[in-house]
Design an enzyme around this catalytic site. Structure first.
Site, mmCIF file in Angstrom:
data_model
loop_
_atom_site.group_PDB
_atom_site.id
_atom_site.type_symbol
_atom_site.label_atom_id
_atom_site.label_comp_id
_atom_site.label_asym_id
_atom_site.label_seq_id
_atom_site.Cartn_x
_atom_site.Cartn_y
_atom_site.Cartn_z
ATOM 1 N N CYS A 122 0.742 -1.340 -0.083
ATOM 2 C CA CYS A 122 0.109 -0.035 0.001
ATOM 3 C C CYS A 122 0.855 1.223 0.153
ATOM 4 O O CYS A 122 1.231 1.746 0.084
ATOM 5 C CB CYS A 122 -0.802 -0.117 1.009
ATOM 6 S SG CYS A 122 -1.762 -1.346 1.489
ATOM 7 N N ALA A 123 1.554 2.021 -1.116
ATOM 8 C CA ALA A 123 2.499 2.232 -1.082
ATOM 9 C C ALA A 123 2.085 3.447 -1.284
ATOM 10 O O ALA A 123 2.977 4.849 -1.021
ATOM 11 C CB ALA A 123 3.278 2.560 -2.314
ATOM 12 N N ALA A 124 1.189 4.497 -1.586
ATOM 13 C CA ALA A 124 0.829 5.501 -2.113
ATOM 14 C C ALA A 124 1.002 6.603 -0.310
ATOM 15 O O ALA A 124 0.283 5.814 0.210
ATOM 16 C CB ALA A 124 -0.492 5.869 -2.765
ATOM 17 N N ASP A 146 -0.790 0.594 -5.290
ATOM 18 C CA ASP A 146 -1.772 1.487 -4.504
ATOM 19 C C ASP A 146 -3.128 1.079 -5.910
ATOM 20 O O ASP A 146 -2.579 0.560 -6.746
ATOM 21 C CB ASP A 146 -1.639 2.487 -4.303
ATOM 22 C CG ASP A 146 -2.171 3.272 -2.910
ATOM 23 O OD1 ASP A 146 -1.622 3.337 -2.250
ATOM 24 O OD2 ASP A 146 -3.246 3.443 -3.886
ATOM 25 N N CYS A 174 -0.512 3.501 11.191
ATOM 26 C CA CYS A 174 -0.614 5.272 12.370
ATOM 27 C C CYS A 174 -1.828 4.925 12.631
ATOM 28 O O CYS A 174 -2.086 6.292 13.035
ATOM 29 C CB CYS A 174 -0.574 6.148 10.626
ATOM 30 S SG CYS A 174 -1.656 6.379 9.695
ATOM 31 N N ASP A 209 2.122 -1.995 5.022
ATOM 32 C CA ASP A 209 1.335 -0.786 5.893
ATOM 33 C C ASP A 209 0.147 -0.529 5.123
ATOM 34 O O ASP A 209 -0.215 0.138 4.466
ATOM 35 C CB ASP A 209 2.487 0.440 5.170
ATOM 36 C CG ASP A 209 1.907 2.147 6.067
ATOM 37 O OD1 ASP A 209 2.604 1.227 7.733
ATOM 38 O OD2 ASP A 209 1.837 3.334 5.883
#
Length: 841
Positions: free
Chosen positions: A197-199, A229, A347, A294
């Site tokens: 989930c790179a963006a 993504d 996060c 992530d």
């Protein structure tokens, strides 16, 4: 681009957030004042400002929830909340693969830090400092606000430095805690890395830095990064972010992370081993040495930089994402090689999104997977152990175990959300049916007595026996940052692929049944299984259903999306308003509206490029260049790919192009379309991005310029031959063929021999050799940055600037006369299109 109708951003998407940001009545007051005839715009604007109030940084539900979960000790609660209500300090990271990495670090240490310490006292003197836990002092922390950055000349200069360095790619602005997960991956230059989930791409950029850092100039690492993504608009941001890295070792894809394709060759070809040998592939499926997972989360760890979350936050945000997070994590582990490492991170501070997901992963994988203790890594990073007990809150009720969950809520509140993970049901219930059955009326009316005991009194059975203390929690008030959760896994062995739950077979994909027909039947069966049931499916024994065993099962949802995309495109093509218009629809395998990836095999063009620039045969150009256009006769851009990326592309072709590729390769050459460009022997010029890779292999169309001439080129962008200072440079430039050339900054005592010996400190720019002049083909920002670097070198090296032979080139005077300006109009258009920060798909 795929999913046009669904992915296009509409005005309605912004309406709610735009209205809610302001306090109720502020906008309506201003509007009513205008309607009543208040024509003075200044008064209306002032009235709006007076009615505006800052967002409230409080949420009673949020505070009650995290107090009950005990994420910090009661005596720390006030400090914790006070820190959450303060703005987040800015942080940035120096690009370790940049040739100016050491120069930038020295400038921060010797210039800005010392200047600020001499101008300020107290906390402001220490407002700019390196992050102590980040290796080699490459990450920095700034507590200056936007208002403070205009306070003094030094701070204004520092602000301009940050903006320019970020735009060039020498630094990356990134939240401090966001830099942590890639460091725990332990990435090496030969690793295949997946960012699921790179963006927006800051972690991907960090991973690329790591695999490129140990390379010599002109060489490429043997590893690569696949950045994925699902959101195509966020992928645009990802492509823009990583473009500054100038890498040939990156593929950007658009897939749902939980359905990321495994590209298993044996599933498509019975003689897969023979095909692999024939093609010379070192891989027969897409698996990775490192996986960064992530996952999407509620994001309450970012409250300090996104205060609007205070208003939006609710308990259901974390509960609703638990199953998706679990699916993505299991998919990542299934794509991980044995012996590989995966980092799971969020996060969020919510244990349902963090420890609960980690615990369920460990239960499903059993001895195949280990949760690593990484407390000895990054010793200066302040972190706290993971929780071993927590509660689940649903519909206003605190639930300590799954047996407290009302029957009608069990499809949504899963047993995996609780510390023990036990699926406890009444004996009267049919095993498993409660997971997917619709809630009955008598279930809804059932009175349930929830466990309201304090967390400290939770039964030992509901305290996890797994080593969750090895997880890491980063809380804001420990080191003035955001909140983050990190868990590091090591894969010891493959998982079982066929599991059963309570006698009900949940057939996945057995190794002996990897035919396409079998996969289609499995996918059909799985389509009938609800999300909750798939998340809850347990096996006999220690390990649970391996969601990753769906590696190569075609996703029914994905196929439906492709079909919908095609219908939308067909309607658009046949609509009356588009009749008669020329519309060229690109296709990448089954992905409609996506630019294809085609291996460029035009030997005539490739040979003309090699001959014009004298590219040494040791540079692997043939077979390593691709285009994004089906029409190979009108190729405008040619992209270079590394060996590892080439193998993945070849594998992707052999398995029916399962990967939906949004971006790939390093732009190496671009066709010159101007009049003079068509008159040259080679119609393709070297792009700014590709020059560092190609430079050590060029033997023609190259010039060595002393620092005075190099500086003048950057200052004035275009200089006539007779205005150059160095006579040897004038002679060499006049002998070049018309077209693209490379100008290299000549170092002390450097001999003019080609190919030149390229070092990490070598500076070169692309230029165009006109009829009687040299024109620079780099952006104004690049020129400005290089000039600043040269000024620093000249200050430290006491370099002398030679006087020009044909009348003052120093100061602000331009060495070119008016005749040159007229002549340059007939030369090539010098706008360097490939350096414009546009996203190309």
């Amino acid at each position: 681009m795929g999913g046009r109708g669904r992915s296009r951003t509409q005005r309605k998407h912004f309406k709610q957030s735009r209205d809610n940001v302001w306090k109720n009545g502020s906008k309506s007051d201003a509007s009513s004042a205008a309607a009543d005839g208040e024509n003075n715009s200044g008064d209306a604007e002032r009235k709006t400002r007076e009615n505006w109030e800052p967002l409230k940084t409080q949420n009673a539900v949020f505070e009650d929830y995290y107090k009950e979960q005990g994420i910090v000790a009661p005596e720390e609660w006030d400090d914790f909340m006070e820190c959450l209500r303060k703005p987040l300090p800015a942080a940035f990271r120096i690009n370790s693969s940049s040739q100016f990495c050491l120069d930038i670090r020295s400038q921060l240490e010797d210039d800005f830090v010392k200047s600020l310490q001499s101008e300020f006292t107290g906390d402001e003197a220490e407002a700019l400092r390196p992050l102590p836990w980040y290796p080699e002092t490459l990450a920095w922390h700034s507590e200056f606000s936007r208002k403070q950055l205009r306070k003094t000349q030094t701070l204004e200069r520092f602000h301009e430095f940050l903006k320019l360095a970020h735009e060039i790619g020498n630094i990356t602005r990134q939240e401090a805690v966001s830099m942590v997960p890639p460091l725990f991956l332990d990435v090496h230059p030969n690793h295949f890395v997946l960012d699921m989930c790179a963006a927006p791409g800051s972690k991907t950029f960090q991973l690329l830095e790591i695999i490129h850092r140990a390379n010599e100039p002109g060489s490429l690492p043997t590893g690569m990064v696949v950045a994925n993504d699902v959101d195509i608009q966020r992928s645009n941001l990802l492509i823009h972010q990583t473009k500054r890295m100038c890498t040939a070792n990156l593929i950007v894809t658009n897939h749902e992370a939980q359905d990321f394709p495994g590209c298993r060759l044996s599933k498509f070809h019975h003689n897969s081993s023979d095909i692999q040998s024939e093609k010379g592939l070192s891989i027969n499926q897409l698996d990775f040495d490192r996986v960064l997972c992530d996952v999407p989360c509620s994001g309450d760890g970012t409250l300090r930089k996104a205060p609007d979350i205070w208003r939006k936050w609710n308990v259901g945000m974390g509960n609703g994402l638990h199953c998706l997070q679990l699916k993505i994590a299991m998919r990542g582990i299934s794509l991980l090689k044995v012996g590989g490492r995966m980092v799971y991170s969020t996060c969020s501070m919510n244990p349902v999104e963090n420890e609960a997901v980690v615990a369920e992963i460990l239960r499903r994988c059993g001895d195949s997977l280990e949760l690593l203790d990484v407390s000895n890594e990054l010793p200066l990073l302040v972190r706290r152990p993971g929780l071993k007990k927590w509660k689940v809150r649903d519909k206003g009720l605190w639930l300590s175990s799954y047996k407290d969950v009302p029957k009608y809520r069990r499809p949504s509140v899963l047993s995996s959300m609780f510390p023990s993970g036990r699926n406890i049901v009444d004996s009267s219930e049919d095993s498993g049916d409660h997971v997917v059955a619709e809630a009955k009326e008598d279930d809804k009316n059932e009175i349930v007595q929830p466990n309201t005991a304090p967390l400290s009194e939770v039964n030992d059975d509901e305290i996890s026996s797994l080593p969750l203390e090895r997880c890491m929690r980063i809380v804001p008030h420990d080191q003035n940052c955001g909140a983050f959760f990190i868990a590091v896994f090591h894969k010891h062995s493959p998982f079982p692929v066929v599991q059963e739950k309570n006698g009900e077979n949940v057939q996945l994909l057995h190794k002996s049944e990897e035919s396409a027909e079998g996969a289609g039947e499995i996918a059909s069966n799985l389509n009938d299984v609800s999300e909750a049931k798939l998340c809850e499916a347990t096996s006999v024994g220690n390990a649970e259903t391996d969601a990753g065993s769906l590696a190569d099962v075609p996703s029914p949802k994905l196929e439906e999306e492709v079909a919908e995309d095609q219908q939308d495109l067909d309607k658009e093509e046949t609509s009356p308003k588009n009749v008669g218009k020329k519309r060229k629809l690109q296709t990448q395998g089954k992905w409609k509206g996506v630019d294809p990836v085609i291996l460029f095999k035009d030997e005539t063009v490739i040979n003309s490029i090699k001959a014009f620039y004298g590219i040494d045969d040791s540079f692997p150009l043939n077979g390593h260049v691709v285009t994004r256009n089906n029409d190979t006769d009108s190729v405008k851009r040619i992209y270079y790919i590394s060996k590892s990326v080439k193998e993945v592309l070849e594998l992707n072709l052999l398995v029916g192009q399962q990967l939906k590729i949004a971006s790939v390769g390093l732009k190496m050459f671009e066709r010159q379309t101007s009049k003079d460009g068509n008159a040259t022997e080679c119609r393709y010029r070297i792009s700014s991005e590709g020059l560092p890779v190609l430079l050590p292999y060029i033997t023609k169309q190259i010039l060595l310029a002393p620092i005075v001439d190099f500086k003048h080129l950057l200052q004035y962008k275009s200089i006539k031959f007779d205005a150059l200072v160095d006579a040897e440079l004038v002679e060499a430039a006049s002998k070049l063929e018309l077209g693209c050339c490379v100008v290299v900054l000549k170092e002390a005592d450097q001999v003019s021999s080609f190919p030149i010996q390229v070092k990490s400190s070598t500076i070169a720019i692309g230029c165009w050799r006109g009829r009687s002049n040299l024109n620079v083909m780099v952006t104004g920002l690049d020129c400005k940055d290089l000039l600043e670097r040269l000024e620093k070198r000249m200050e430290t090296g006491n370099a002398e600037i030679a006087e020009p032979q044909n009348g003052g080139v120093n100061g602000d005077s331009n060495p070119n006369d008016t005749d040159m300006k007229e002549e340059s109009k007939n030369d090539v258009d010098m706008k360097d299109e490939e350096t414009v920060n546009m996203v190309e798909l």
